[in-house]
Design a protein around this motif. Structure first.
Motif, PDB file in Angstrom:
ATOM      1  N   ASP A 193       0.832  -1.204   0.000  1.00 56.93           N
ATOM      2  CA  ASP A 193       0.000   0.000   0.000  1.00 56.93           C
ATOM      3  C   ASP A 193       0.867   1.253   0.000  1.00 56.93           C
ATOM      4  N   TYR A 195     -15.340  -9.617   9.577  1.00 62.20           N
ATOM      5  CA  TYR A 195     -14.046  -9.610   8.911  1.00 62.20           C
ATOM      6  C   TYR A 195     -13.828  -8.276   8.208  1.00 62.20           C
ATOM      7  N   ARG A 196     -12.600  -7.850   8.196  1.00 62.05           N
ATOM      8  CA  ARG A 196     -12.209  -6.750   7.331  1.00 62.05           C
ATOM      9  C   ARG A 196     -12.009  -7.301   5.926  1.00 62.05           C
ATOM     10  N   THR A 197     -12.486  -6.580   4.914  1.00 65.41           N
ATOM     11  CA  THR A 197     -12.399  -7.071   3.538  1.00 65.41           C
ATOM     12  C   THR A 197     -11.711  -6.048   2.641  1.00 65.41           C
ATOM     13  N   TRP A 198     -11.235  -6.548   1.507  1.00 64.92           N
ATOM     14  CA  TRP A 198     -10.503  -5.699   0.558  1.00 64.92           C
ATOM     15  C   TRP A 198     -10.591  -6.295  -0.835  1.00 64.92           C
ATOM     16  N   ARG A 199     -10.622  -5.439  -1.835  1.00 66.05           N
ATOM     17  CA  ARG A 199     -10.438  -5.869  -3.219  1.00 66.05           C
ATOM     18  C   ARG A 199      -9.941  -4.660  -4.008  1.00 66.05           C
ATOM     19  N   LYS A 202     -11.716 -10.246  -0.471  1.00 66.75           N
ATOM     20  CA  LYS A 202     -10.759 -11.042   0.283  1.00 66.75           C
ATOM     21  C   LYS A 202     -10.791 -10.602   1.737  1.00 66.75           C
ATOM     22  N   ASP A 203     -10.932 -11.561   2.654  1.00 61.65           N
ATOM     23  CA  ASP A 203     -10.867 -11.249   4.080  1.00 61.65           C
ATOM     24  C   ASP A 203      -9.412 -11.035   4.468  1.00 61.65           C
ATOM     25  N   SER A 204      -9.133  -9.884   5.079  1.00 61.85           N
ATOM     26  CA  SER A 204      -7.751  -9.581   5.446  1.00 61.85           C
ATOM     27  C   SER A 204      -7.514  -9.593   6.950  1.00 61.85           C
ATOM     28  N   ALA A 205      -8.579  -9.576   7.763  1.00 66.34           N
ATOM     29  CA  ALA A 205      -8.403  -9.596   9.219  1.00 66.34           C
ATOM     30  C   ALA A 205      -9.740  -9.898   9.880  1.00 66.34           C
ATOM     31  N   HIS A 235     -12.583  -1.023   0.377  1.00 68.66           N
ATOM     32  CA  HIS A 235     -12.282  -1.401   1.751  1.00 68.66           C
ATOM     33  C   HIS A 235     -13.595  -1.526   2.506  1.00 68.66           C
TER      34      HIS A 235
END
Length: 302
Positions: A8, A258-262, A270-273, A295
């Protein structure tokens, strides 16, 4: 406070703006402004704490020769690629095209471009997002009841006087009410087939270069909406600070969050945390200096 991932950081360094990149680099290296000042001083470069603070907050920019020398020193201390910060100080026309994502890349719903074209999608590149807080409030039936947003922008050019908010309900429901504070609604367009809304938020005046502007807006929904299982926001450019909170009804709490991101709207989430639901029935995360992309938070019901 969560650390800035190296990937990032590299993306923010590539596309800026300068103050966001500097702040992200300082956070990633875990250095205080005073330690930066002292290490610059060891190189014979005198910079005050207030100047460093103004640079990373976007209140001023390095322009004089001695300030640019300080930026080169910061690149070395922060272990950044040579000229990575200096390049961000060049006029936009002298830099490569940035990672300003087309809105279609973040929201693949086919009607989003038509809505923005009807309003006139202009001026957003003249604004830097300094701080954006999203709060999503769910009801007893697991439905979305309210979306609340508080945002601070900084004008990169003179004359910018508006921002366009885009919201897409996860289950395609249109809001039944809307509210603003610190601005007023201009043109509002909705797509009933997809649950998209684009709203022009008009400032009380045209901003000067470097001036900041605070606004709030929100959308309300009827109790009859379907259950939702995720929320978030797509950023077309790197963001200085983002806080997202989901508030659940105390009678209906999720089993997991879950925290997610793409990186774009065409890639699977995608679950990142893992995220914890507090005793006050909410889950959140805050991020600084993050890359463009989507996010958000998703949850699983029991």
């Amino acid at each position: 406070m969560q650390s800035v991932a190296e990937d990032d950081l590299l993306q923010v360094l590539q596309y800026g703006p300068f103050n966001v990149a500097l702040h992200a680099a300082i956070q990633a290296r875990g250095l205080s402004l005073d330690s930066l000042r002292r290490r610059l001083e060891e190189q014979g470069i005198a910079v005050s704490l207030s100047t460093l603070s103004y640079w990373q907050r976007g209140r001023t920019r390095p322009e004089r020769a001695d300030s640019l020398r300080a930026v080169r020193g910061l690149e070395a201390i922060l272990e950044l690629p040579r000229h990575s910060l200096l390049t961000l100080l060049k006029p936009t026309t002298e830099r490569p095209a940035g990672s300003w994502l087309p809105v279609e890349e973040l929201c693949p719903e086919p009607g989003v471009r038509d809505l923005l074209d009807e309003i006139g999608d202009r001026g957003e590149r003249q604004l830097t997002g300094l701080s954006l807080h999203d709060q999503y409030v769910l009801g007893r039936r697991r439905e979305m009841r309210e979306v609340r947003v508080r945002a601070v922008f900084q004008a990169q050019q003179r004359g910018v006087d508006r921002w366009i908010a885009v919201y897409h309900h996860p289950q395609g429901v249109l809001p039944s009410s809307r509210s603003v504070r610190g601005c007023r609604f201009g043109r509002v367009r909705m797509d009933e087939s997809s649950g998209l809304i684009a709203a022009e938020l008009l400032f009380d005046r045209a901003l000067g270069r470097g001036e900041t502007y605070l606004l709030e807006y929100g959308f309300g929904f009827d109790e009859t909406g379907p259950p939702v299982t995720e929320e978030g926001r797509g950023f077309r450019a790197p963001q200085h600070e983002y806080l997202i909170e989901v508030r659940f009804h105390p009678a209906t709490l999720p089993a997991r969050c879950y925290r997610t991101w793409r990186p774009d709207g065409h890639t699977a989430l995608k679950d990142s945390a893992d995220l914890r639901v507090s005793s006050y029935h909410s889950a959140h995360f805050i991020e600084f200096g993050m890359a463009a992309g989507y996010h958000g938070i998703r949850w699983e019901w029991t």
